[in-house]
Design a protein around this motif. Structure first.
Motif, PDB file in Angstrom:
ATOM      1  N   VAL A 217      38.932  36.291  46.967  1.00 44.53           N
ATOM      2  CA  VAL A 217      40.008  35.726  47.670  1.00 44.53           C
ATOM      3  C   VAL A 217      39.425  35.631  49.079  1.00 44.53           C
ATOM      4  O   VAL A 217      38.903  36.634  49.899  1.00 44.53           O
ATOM      5  CB  VAL A 217      41.342  36.206  47.914  1.00 44.53           C
ATOM      6  N   ALA A 218      39.050  34.360  49.679  1.00 42.86           N
ATOM      7  CA  ALA A 218      38.558  34.135  51.162  1.00 42.86           C
ATOM      8  C   ALA A 218      39.657  34.738  52.345  1.00 42.86           C
ATOM      9  O   ALA A 218      40.974  34.527  52.175  1.00 42.86           O
ATOM     10  CB  ALA A 218      38.524  32.544  51.301  1.00 42.86           C
ATOM     11  N   PRO A 219      39.110  35.525  53.022  1.00 44.79           N
ATOM     12  CA  PRO A 219      39.773  36.409  54.145  1.00 44.79           C
ATOM     13  C   PRO A 219      40.194  35.236  55.075  1.00 44.79           C
ATOM     14  O   PRO A 219      39.876  34.196  55.319  1.00 44.79           O
ATOM     15  CB  PRO A 219      38.662  37.004  54.970  1.00 44.79           C
ATOM     16  N   ASP A 220      41.674  35.568  55.454  1.00 46.56           N
ATOM     17  CA  ASP A 220      42.098  34.638  56.249  1.00 46.56           C
ATOM     18  C   ASP A 220      41.725  34.878  57.888  1.00 46.56           C
ATOM     19  O   ASP A 220      42.295  35.695  58.517  1.00 46.56           O
ATOM     20  CB  ASP A 220      43.873  34.816  56.498  1.00 46.56           C
ATOM     21  N   HIS A 225      32.033  28.207  66.045  1.00 42.12           N
ATOM     22  CA  HIS A 225      31.554  26.994  65.976  1.00 42.12           C
ATOM     23  C   HIS A 225      30.069  27.316  65.799  1.00 42.12           C
ATOM     24  O   HIS A 225      29.263  28.191  66.501  1.00 42.12           O
ATOM     25  CB  HIS A 225      31.504  26.070  66.996  1.00 42.12           C
ATOM     26  N   PRO A 226      29.288  26.764  64.659  1.00 42.03           N
ATOM     27  CA  PRO A 226      27.723  27.267  64.561  1.00 42.03           C
ATOM     28  C   PRO A 226      27.151  27.054  65.685  1.00 42.03           C
ATOM     29  O   PRO A 226      26.142  27.699  65.904  1.00 42.03           O
ATOM     30  CB  PRO A 226      27.433  26.222  63.154  1.00 42.03           C
ATOM     31  N   LEU A 227      27.133  25.610  66.379  1.00 42.88           N
ATOM     32  CA  LEU A 227      26.444  25.422  67.505  1.00 42.88           C
ATOM     33  C   LEU A 227      26.287  26.502  68.613  1.00 42.88           C
ATOM     34  O   LEU A 227      25.505  26.854  69.289  1.00 42.88           O
ATOM     35  CB  LEU A 227      26.583  24.080  68.158  1.00 42.88           C
ATOM     36  N   TYR A 487      33.612  26.453  58.907  1.00 46.04           N
ATOM     37  CA  TYR A 487      33.942  27.590  58.009  1.00 46.04           C
ATOM     38  C   TYR A 487      32.867  28.040  57.472  1.00 46.04           C
ATOM     39  O   TYR A 487      32.620  29.493  57.089  1.00 46.04           O
ATOM     40  CB  TYR A 487      35.153  27.187  57.156  1.00 46.04           C
ATOM     41  N   ASP A 488      31.845  27.311  56.633  1.00 47.35           N
ATOM     42  CA  ASP A 488      30.690  27.721  55.942  1.00 47.35           C
ATOM     43  C   ASP A 488      29.583  27.990  56.455  1.00 47.35           C
ATOM     44  O   ASP A 488      28.861  28.781  56.085  1.00 47.35           O
ATOM     45  CB  ASP A 488      30.537  26.637  54.959  1.00 47.35           C
ATOM     46  N   LYS A 489      29.257  27.126  57.394  1.00 49.82           N
ATOM     47  CA  LYS A 489      27.802  27.527  58.166  1.00 49.82           C
ATOM     48  C   LYS A 489      27.779  28.640  59.193  1.00 49.82           C
ATOM     49  O   LYS A 489      28.036  28.526  60.123  1.00 49.82           O
ATOM     50  CB  LYS A 489      27.618  26.326  58.902  1.00 49.82           C
ATOM     51  N   CYS A 490      27.966  29.770  58.304  1.00 50.89           N
ATOM     52  CA  CYS A 490      27.923  31.090  59.368  1.00 50.89           C
ATOM     53  C   CYS A 490      26.908  32.065  58.987  1.00 50.89           C
ATOM     54  O   CYS A 490      26.951  33.019  59.553  1.00 50.89           O
ATOM     55  CB  CYS A 490      29.546  31.522  59.231  1.00 50.89           C
TER      56      CYS A 490
ATOM     57  N   GLY B 401      42.115  34.843  64.280  1.00 49.42           N
ATOM     58  CA  GLY B 401      42.461  33.703  63.333  1.00 49.42           C
ATOM     59  C   GLY B 401      42.317  32.444  63.843  1.00 49.42           C
ATOM     60  O   GLY B 401      42.458  31.629  62.986  1.00 49.42           O
ATOM     61  N   PHE B 402      41.670  32.182  65.019  1.00 47.70           N
ATOM     62  CA  PHE B 402      41.533  30.711  65.432  1.00 47.70           C
ATOM     63  C   PHE B 402      40.048  30.027  65.336  1.00 47.70           C
ATOM     64  O   PHE B 402      39.266  31.211  65.414  1.00 47.70           O
ATOM     65  CB  PHE B 402      41.939  30.640  66.892  1.00 47.70           C
ATOM     66  N   THR B 403      39.800  29.176  64.918  1.00 49.72           N
ATOM     67  CA  THR B 403      38.480  28.454  64.759  1.00 49.72           C
ATOM     68  C   THR B 403      38.212  27.676  65.702  1.00 49.72           C
ATOM     69  O   THR B 403      39.013  26.840  66.466  1.00 49.72           O
ATOM     70  CB  THR B 403      38.667  27.602  63.275  1.00 49.72           C
ATOM     71  N   GLU B 404      36.889  27.706  66.139  1.00 55.34           N
ATOM     72  CA  GLU B 404      36.215  27.454  67.317  1.00 55.34           C
ATOM     73  C   GLU B 404      35.956  25.834  67.194  1.00 55.34           C
ATOM     74  O   GLU B 404      35.121  25.434  66.082  1.00 55.34           O
ATOM     75  CB  GLU B 404      34.974  28.070  67.933  1.00 55.34           C
ATOM     76  N   ALA B 405      36.345  24.912  67.986  1.00 57.14           N
ATOM     77  CA  ALA B 405      35.938  23.630  68.106  1.00 57.14           C
ATOM     78  C   ALA B 405      34.945  23.216  69.012  1.00 57.14           C
ATOM     79  O   ALA B 405      34.921  24.103  70.172  1.00 57.14           O
ATOM     80  CB  ALA B 405      37.250  22.582  68.240  1.00 57.14           C
ATOM     81  N   LEU B 406      34.106  21.958  69.041  1.00 60.00           N
ATOM     82  CA  LEU B 406      33.283  22.082  69.992  1.00 60.00           C
ATOM     83  C   LEU B 406      33.367  20.298  70.190  1.00 60.00           C
ATOM     84  O   LEU B 406      33.002  19.521  69.476  1.00 60.00           O
ATOM     85  CB  LEU B 406      31.944  22.208  69.579  1.00 60.00           C
ATOM     86  N   ASN B 407      33.920  20.038  71.529  1.00 58.65           N
ATOM     87  CA  ASN B 407      34.194  18.547  71.610  1.00 58.65           C
ATOM     88  C   ASN B 407      33.356  17.974  72.724  1.00 58.65           C
ATOM     89  O   ASN B 407      32.820  18.762  73.681  1.00 58.65           O
ATOM     90  CB  ASN B 407      35.706  18.266  71.902  1.00 58.65           C
TER      91      ASN B 407
END
Lengths: 499, 581
Positions: A217-220, A225-227, A487-490, B401-407
């Motif tokens: 199960v994918a962790p929560d 960000h990849p960049l 989520y995926d490019k990590c 648990g928060f995901t980074e955005a880049l704007n």
């Protein structure tokens, strides 16, 4: 787990024979549905090596519902024949019977009956023969008794065509004793529980094996960000090499620091409305270091510091125009000017931050991108030193094969484009720009004459796109990115581009 | 970077040998050029206009070569070949000489004071006894066009006019007149027009309309006459038809009018030096009058030690002089110590400092032959504190648990004002004067719109969406030299079926914990109700740290949610990062 009773009954059967039993036979003898036995076989398989079961498939003929009806009551044509009395039957009466219609045409073609259309009181049917032999029924009865081999293929196919017969494949198991055969099976537990740990019952229990083929199960969790992750890596490389980070948190810059201080002439195409974002509010900058500004003006318009200059009418109005910086080198200029105002000590600087270009947008160009920049100032630095530093820097990225092409840049001389050999494309690709800052830039700042400043730059987006296999920059930067990509490019354990 | 297209076979003929594509690419690389593309006229037409248009077009192989932006001497076949031949030691750099006409006086171009109001400078020269062929003629026209597009800045700084000298007679006059008073038959037209008429005629000309703005609103337009009143040209727009050059032209009069005299001289030098090889006495154009001395050679003296030290090589003075000579910079060891005397020809306007000479020595030596060395510079690295804090926070926010955005840092006025229920005048935003689209009207003053747009683009993703960004916004600030400053912000949003204020509030608490700020009025942090049109009434609070406001959090106003094309409740937090340094 299948019903324990069935499982144990099955196991007792298997125990009695040495060379195994067929699951269908077991089902028949236990008077159970075959699927119940199949379920028992599967649950025994899951337990371990109690039994060994080999899947077998066999084909046999089976009567259809219609075929079974015929085997019982006779073929439609025979029943038509049987329902016609000696004095005949009106056709309309016959057609009311369930088998009437099909049986009539078959009996007609067998010439068992005849139709008298001209009979008074409507068409009437009469027998034409005394007795008949119902071959269809006899064949079906043979098949029903399991004597299919007595019929020819042709006959069977004919019955199949009449939808009285169908060929079915039966999958059965040939069941034999396994290495750890026993007639009793313990119920398996799915998970270890707190209770089992407390009362120690886990010691007696058997546990159902896990399916290690399935995904977890994918962790929560949150994701970076990849960049920005690649930015972190570049920062790390610079810090490892002893470079100090420049304060680049000033997107708005004056043309003076962005261009003039870098000896970029005021008519240079980069200073065009088409290439640079100008500001309407705040439109102009003020507060320039006045004597430095005079020296910059002089070196542009008249020359000096060993230079011919560009010999044009340098205007303060152009220098005052505020813009969105087109490169972080504007910050390097401010830093080098600051450095020149104190007793000189060697420095190594870097920055990674946003720059802006009013360009036409396409798959690889946006109006803003991140520039990576490295600067070294010291006495007596050479072009060979610049190449050496670049070699070390790119080696940390996993890029070792470098070569340099002479190029032009208004504020560096010599200027070199950095190329690296791309193993995939089998060619040299440009990976950055570099050079030694011109004396016309450094000397007006007040840096000592024997100090050289070497510098290089590249974009952050391009190596990131190469690393993650992204072709369109909009899939990497901006609000239109697919978060699934984030989520995926990590994946990485190391920062190595396969160039 | 300008690109020059040359016919491959012509190039090889001029170079006196053939190369494979790879060999030629290698030669370009070494010399600082780039073989950008190998193509043909047919291929170009077929690519741009379709195959049907391309049938019948020439399939002679063309090399498209990228030339450094400051090397105007490499913008035509003649110059490229000369540069490469000298580089390969196959040719000695030519010496350009100015000669007087065998009989008669030098030509004169008289500049009147009226030109000061519009285009004050002009220089001119004559190429005598030139022999054109179709190819030379094409190259001659092409070079003018390349110069116009590059150093001449689309004719605004310099414009070139070329004329058949035998159809006109000197002395020539460069003056400026009211548009209604200028009347002539322009190039390739059948009748005469006044300048006013010409300006409207060319409004629709796909090529010339781009130059009209240069003089359009001036009271007077520049014009050049010969002694009989024939119009040579109306710079920078168009030449007269009378004096146009043809393949049969023997003597070419070249004039350059300009607003920048240095560039005018460079351009004229390029025109005459490139094509003087086709004169009966090669490399000897004859120059007219002039206010300035042309075809000037300059001598520089520098030491071989300077070059050795800057490049990182160790070559003899003689060897370095040889290297420079291969770059068309004739050099010799003077014998005084390690001094080298370098002659800068008029073709090398890019050489303005000793460092330019040093670079040429390095190119001739071969960049890739230089030993790569490691400087001994000893330094201790420091992170920029604001970036260091940002890096630490980002890691922990992702862990929360928060995901980074880049704007983007640029956006529309609407994004930061109307859509958030605010007035643009209240935002302290910096405005861009020349945006190509509305997406680049202002620098963002808040990170919130970017995150909401990211959610709008990802409505298909499973809920909840939890995003954050730590990045800079730009605010006007009179205390700064440029009148604006960046401000580092932290913004987070929670988007789900329920507003989740407690989630965002929890994230604030966690952030404060990470920043070592306790929950307490006064010394620590606290939140208190606030009014803000971006948020739902009664669902917005202001964040105070040590009594100072650092940001806000709350449930977004339904109007804001709608304006960003969202459908679910959303709570958000935005605060300054810099107070925590």
């Amino acid at each position: 787990m299948a019903d324990t009773g069935v499982v144990e009954a099955l196991l007792r059967r298997v125990e009695k024979v040495d060379d195994g039993v067929d699951s269908l036979e077991v089902a028949t003898s236990l008077e159970l549905d075959h699927q119940v036995i199949v379920g028992a076989v599967k649950s025994l398989q899951a337990v371990g090596d109690v039994i060994s079961a080999e899947l077998r498939s066999s084909k046999h003929w089976e009567l259809t519902d219609e075929g079974r009806e015929i085997a019982e009551h006779g073929s439609h044509e025979a029943r038509v024949f049987g329902s016609i009395p000696v004095e005949g039957l009106p056709q309309s009466e016959l057609m009311k019977l369930s088998f009437g219609k099909i049986g009539f045409s078959k009996a007609m073609s067998n010439k068992w009956i005849r139709l008298d259309k001209a009979h008074e009181g409507g068409p009437r049917i009469f027998r034409t023969v005394e007795s008949i032999e119902d071959q269809v029924r006899e064949k079906l009865l043979l098949l029903q008794k399991g004597n299919a081999s007595q019929l020819e293929e042709k006959e069977k196919n004919e019955l199949k065509k009449r939808k009285l017969l169908s060929e079915v494949t039966v999958k059965t198991y040939w069941i034999m004793k396994g290495n750890s055969f026993s007639t009793t099976v313990t119920k398996q537990e799915t998970e270890l529980t707190a209770e089992m740990i407390t009362n120690g019952s886990w010691k007696e229990k058997k546990f159902k094996p896990y399916n290690f083929e399935a995904m977890g199960v994918a962790p929560d969790c949150g994701h970076l960000h990849p960049l920005m992750k690649v930015r972190t890596q570049f920062r790390q490389i610079f810090l490892e090499m002893g470079f100090t980070e420049m304060p680049t948190n000033n997107f708005i810059e004056s043309s003076f620091w962005n261009f003039d201080s870098l000896f970029q002439p005021q008519q240079h195409p980069a200073r065009d409305q088409h290439d640079t974002f100008f500001l309407s509010d705040p439109a102009l900058a003020h507060d320039f270091p006045q004597d430095y500004l005079e020296r910059v003006k002089k070196v542009h318009s008249e020359g000096g510091f060993g230079s011919q200059g560009y010999k044009y009418d340098w205007k303060i109005e152009e220098a005052k125009k505020n813009i969105l910086r087109t490169h972080t080198t504007a910050v390097s200029a401010r830093m080098l000017y600051k450095l020149a105002q104190q007793k000189f000590t060697p420095v190594k600087y870097f920055s990674i931050d946003r720059v802006f270009r009013n360009e036409t947008l396409d798959a690889t160009h946006l109006a803003e991108f991140h520039q990576i920049e490295g600067v070294v100032a010291d006495y007596g630095l050479t072009l060979g030193d610049l190449m050496g530093v670049l070699h070390q820097f790119f080696t940390k990225l996993g890029i070792t094969k470098l070569r340099f092409k002479p190029a032009y840049n208004p504020y560096t001389e010599p200027s070199m484009e950095v190329f690296s050999y791309h193993e995939g494309l089998k060619k040299w690709v440009e990976v950055g720009n570099s050079g030694i800052f011109r004396p016309e830039m450094l000397l007006p700042m007040g840096l000592p004459e024997d100090v050289s400043v070497i510098a290089w730059g590249l974009s952050l987006e391009r190596p990131t796109m190469i690393k993650y296999g992204i072709n369109n920059i909009r899939e990497l930067v901006g609000h239109k990115v697919n978060l699934q990509m984030v989520y995926d490019k990590c994946g990485w354990t190391d920062f190595t581009f396969r160039m | 970077m300008p690109t020059v297209g040359v016919k491959r076979d012509l190039l090889f003929k001029a170079l006196g040998r053939t190369y494979t594509d790879e060999e030629f690419d290698e030669l370009c690389f070494e010399f600082g050029l780039e073989l950008d593309e190998i193509t043909s006229e047919k291929e170009i037409i077929s690519r741009e206009q379709g195959d049907s248009k391309a049938s019948g077009a020439s399939d002679i192989i063309l090399y498209k070569i990228d030339v450094p932006a400051n090397r105007y001497d490499l913008l035509c076949l003649e110059g490229l070949v000369r540069g490469l031949q000298v580089f390969k030691n196959k040719l000695e750099a030519p010496r350009y000489r100015r000669v007087s006409p065998v009989n008669g006086e030098p030509q004169k171009l008289i500049i009147t004071k009226e030109t000061a109001a519009v285009r004050p400078f002009a220089v001119a020269a004559v190429l005598r006894n030139i022999t054109f062929t179709q190819e030379r003629y094409d190259s001659f026209i092409e070079l003018q066009e390349k110069l116009h597009q590059n150093i001449c800045r689309k004719r605004s700084l310099v414009a070139i006019g070329t004329h058949d000298l035998d159809t006109i007679s000197g002395p020539f006059t460069y003056t400026a007149k009211a548009p209604g008073d200028i009347c002539f038959r322009p190039l390739n037209q059948t009748k005469e027009y006044t300048a006013t008429q010409l300006m409207s005629l060319y409004k629709t000309d796909s090529h010339l309309r781009h130059y009209l703005h240069i003089i359009e609103d001036k009271p007077v337009y520049p014009v050049i006459y010969d002694s009989n009143g024939i119009v040579l040209s109306m710079p920078p727009i168009i030449n007269g038809d009378h004096s146009k050059i043809t393949l049969k032209t023997k003597n070419v009069f070249i004039e350059c009018t300009a607003t920048d005299v240095t560039k005018a001289k460079i351009v004229l030098d390029m025109m005459v030096t490139m094509f003087s090889e086709y004169c009966s006495q090669p490399f000897t154009p004859f120059k007219v009058l002039l206010v300035f001395q042309e075809l000037a050679y300059r001598t520089e003296r520098l030491s071989s030690e300077f070059i050795n030290c800057k490049v990182g090589i160790n070559e003899s003075t003689e060897k370095i002089a040889q290297l420079l000579t291969r770059m068309c910079l004739r050099s010799r060891a003077t014998g005084v110590g390690d001094e080298i005397e370098v002659e800068i020809p008029p073709t090398r306007s890019d050489v303005i400092h000793a460092c330019d000479i040093m670079e040429d020595a390095a190119v001739a030596y071969g960049f890739n032959n230089i030993t790569r060395t490691t400087p001994r510079t000893y330094t201790v690295a420091h992170q920029f504190p604001l970036n260091k804090l940002t890096e630490l926070l980002r890691q922990d926010l992702a862990a929360a648990g928060f995901t980074e955005a880049l704007n983007f840092a640029l956006c529309s006025q609407e994004d930061i004002a109307d859509k958030l229920g605010k007035k643009i005048s209240e935002t302290k935003a910096a405005h861009i004067s020349n945006p190509k689209t509305a997406e680049f009207q202002v620098a963002r003053t808040t990170l919130l719109p970017g995150l909401l747009k990211t959610i709008a683009a990802n409505r298909k993703m499973p809920l909840p969406l939890k995003l954050f960004e730590i990045s800079d916004v730009v605010l006007q600030d009179e205390t700064k030299d440029v009148g604006a400053r960046n401000s580092r912000r932290f913004c987070a949003v929670y988007y789900n079926k329920s507003p989740g204020f407690e989630v965002i509030h929890g994230l604030l608490d966690r952030t404060m914990q990470l920043l070592d700020v306790k929950s307490a009025r006064g010394e620590g942090y606290h939140i208190q109700a606030a009014d803000d049109p971006t948020f739902f009434p009664g669902r917005c609070a202001e964040i105070f740290v040590q009594g100072k406001s650092v940001g806000r959090l709350g449930v977004l106003h339904p109007d804001v949610i709608n304006r960003f094309e969202l459908t679910m409740p959303c709570s958000a937090l935005e605060m300054d990062v810099e107070p925590f340094l």
